[in-house]
Design a protein around this motif. Sequence first.
Motif, PDB file in Angstrom:
ATOM      1  N   ALA B 137      46.694  50.686  28.471  1.00  0.00           N
ATOM      2  CA  ALA B 137      46.254  50.231  27.149  1.00  0.00           C
ATOM      3  C   ALA B 137      44.729  50.195  27.060  1.00  0.00           C
ATOM      4  N   THR B 138      44.206  50.596  25.916  1.00  0.00           N
ATOM      5  CA  THR B 138      42.760  50.516  25.704  1.00  0.00           C
ATOM      6  C   THR B 138      42.409  49.127  25.175  1.00  0.00           C
ATOM      7  N   GLU B 140      40.922  48.366  22.480  1.00  0.00           N
ATOM      8  CA  GLU B 140      41.236  48.268  21.052  1.00  0.00           C
ATOM      9  C   GLU B 140      42.720  47.978  20.829  1.00  0.00           C
ATOM     10  N   GLN B 141      43.553  48.644  21.624  1.00  0.00           N
ATOM     11  CA  GLN B 141      44.991  48.432  21.503  1.00  0.00           C
ATOM     12  C   GLN B 141      45.368  47.008  21.912  1.00  0.00           C
ATOM     13  N   LEU B 142      44.742  46.523  22.987  1.00  0.00           N
ATOM     14  CA  LEU B 142      45.013  45.151  23.426  1.00  0.00           C
ATOM     15  C   LEU B 142      44.602  44.154  22.348  1.00  0.00           C
ATOM     16  N   GLU B 143      43.505  44.476  21.692  1.00  0.00           N
ATOM     17  CA  GLU B 143      43.007  43.612  20.625  1.00  0.00           C
ATOM     18  C   GLU B 143      44.064  43.430  19.536  1.00  0.00           C
ATOM     19  N   LYS B 144      44.720  44.527  19.200  1.00  0.00           N
ATOM     20  CA  LYS B 144      45.768  44.450  18.171  1.00  0.00           C
ATOM     21  C   LYS B 144      46.921  43.563  18.611  1.00  0.00           C
ATOM     22  N   VAL B 145      47.285  43.682  19.872  1.00  0.00           N
ATOM     23  CA  VAL B 145      48.363  42.839  20.393  1.00  0.00           C
ATOM     24  C   VAL B 145      47.947  41.377  20.315  1.00  0.00           C
ATOM     25  N   ALA B 174      54.013  48.715  21.426  1.00  0.00           N
ATOM     26  CA  ALA B 174      54.417  50.119  21.444  1.00  0.00           C
ATOM     27  C   ALA B 174      53.206  51.023  21.250  1.00  0.00           C
ATOM     28  N   GLU B 175      52.316  50.625  20.365  1.00  0.00           N
ATOM     29  CA  GLU B 175      51.116  51.431  20.141  1.00  0.00           C
ATOM     30  C   GLU B 175      50.252  51.438  21.391  1.00  0.00           C
ATOM     31  N   ALA B 176      50.203  50.285  22.068  1.00  0.00           N
ATOM     32  CA  ALA B 176      49.382  50.169  23.279  1.00  0.00           C
ATOM     33  C   ALA B 176      49.934  51.021  24.417  1.00  0.00           C
ATOM     34  N   SER B 177      51.159  51.495  24.266  1.00  0.00           N
ATOM     35  CA  SER B 177      51.705  52.375  25.287  1.00  0.00           C
ATOM     36  C   SER B 177      50.917  53.678  25.341  1.00  0.00           C
TER      37      SER B 177
END
Lengths: 249, 249
Positions: B137-138, B140-145, B174-177
């Motif tokens: 996960a990047t 940015e993706q972690l931020e969304k979670v 799922a996006e963070a995948s």
Amino acid sequence: MLAVQVGPLKEEDDVDAAQWKPVRGSRVSEDVIHQIREAFFNGLQTGDWLGTETELAERFGVSRITIRDAVRTLEARGIVDVKVGARGGLRIAASDPERFIDALAVQLHLMGVTFSEVIEAQCAIEPVAAAMAARQATAEQLEKVATAIAKSEEAVGDPKLFTEWSLQFHIAVAEASGNRALHAMLIALATMQKPKMSPRASEWRARRVLKVHQEIYAAIVAGDEDKARTLMDDHVRNVRKEHPEAPLL
Amino acid sequence: MLAVQVGPLKEEDDVDAAQWKPVRGSRVSEDVIHQIREAFFNGLQTGDWLGTETELAERFGVSRITIRDAVRTLEARGIVDVKVGARGGLRIAASDPERFIDALAVQLHLMGVTFSEVIEAQCAIEPVAAAMAARQATAEQLEKVATAIAKSEEAVGDPKLFTEWSLQFHIAVAEASGNRALHAMLIALATMQKPKMSPRASEWRARRVLKVHQEIYAAIVAGDEDKARTLMDDHVRNVRKEHPEAPLL
DNA sequence: GAAAATTTGTTCGTATGTATC
DNA sequence: CGATACATACGAACAAATTTT
């Protein structure tokens, strides 16, 4: 530039606005589409008769051309089938994975999703499907898996045919999971990458793959979920490593 | 038939007769659809201009009505967008998960797939997605979670809102995948069951779910694949058990 | 802000190909 | 084979929406 945006405000923040269904578009044909779509999801079955274009035009109080707009859309969405000639007209379509595959392909293309992402997604799902198959596969479903293995065994000397039957093995396992949603998605993923596959397996490589397939099948028949999952996981991982460009078997 | 349009028979050269794409249908509009579709998959990008209906009619040597048939189909498939007015006409569409979701919904309805199968499919995929997220996960993706968790924490007293943000948590994972194919499919599955969900979580139940979400998030941040997978697996399993009819969180 | 230009949306009329009876 | 029913396709025109002037 866009100081004022009047109209279909798409508020991403407001989670309640997600309920929001656009019942009303600027086109009359959208109304027709919406109504038929609603009827569809409220219990229409494959083969159910909807009428002729002329009838529908009268019933909805619009011209035939407007109906045609709606029909083309409903047809593209896989909801209706159209036939010409006597006793032709509109009927509720039969299920056709092709529609779904096409929609997925279009969206993934627009998203710029890479080939390897599609494969990776498939590799992620298959072990789970194998475990589910081990838990609850029916005799009929197992039969399909066995057939795929037998056919691929006959074709170890023919890379193209072997690849095709290996693919059928994987799809049969997905079907044996008993989950048709999973099955449909795996068909879509597998089908999408098929055009890009270049079957180049040598015979001994084919035999090795075949052996793993047989082991997976045995684990499924034995009802050993963990083993089925692990074997499939290793399998897809290996295949991906060995064939970085054409990694499907 | 129209002798004019005999040209565009595109022979998918060679060996792959199995690739077998129906280039030739009984409708002229299908020819148009096929050609534009080919161009689309050969590199057209979102926003690319295709011309007006009248221009296309001239270019393909058919009437505007035939072009409209093609346009409605291409639009329904999510390939083109149509705008009226000056500088309107056809453009390549932007990606829209909605198209994909609709296609999946239609097919699953036609197949008679049950609600619980959709949930089960989701439950099968999510643990894998969580493990992948832990791996790659990047920020940015972690931020969304993290945002989804924070928002759901604020909403523990509001079942409806809490359910919505819990759903966002799952989609964010799922996006963070990092796999957009997986992401798209999970959005489709989650969206399909949303209309049937009845949020009835009590506050302490919400807090318990929230705690698990936080643990999963921690595992992902820590890069612990196995833990992320296991936690997510337990989570979806529990949720399914507790809410057999509305099992999504 | 109003008018003009552009482009889809919609209608009617008509002819033709095609499947069923 | 002929009659019938139906979608497919063409042409001309006006209405409505949207951008440009």
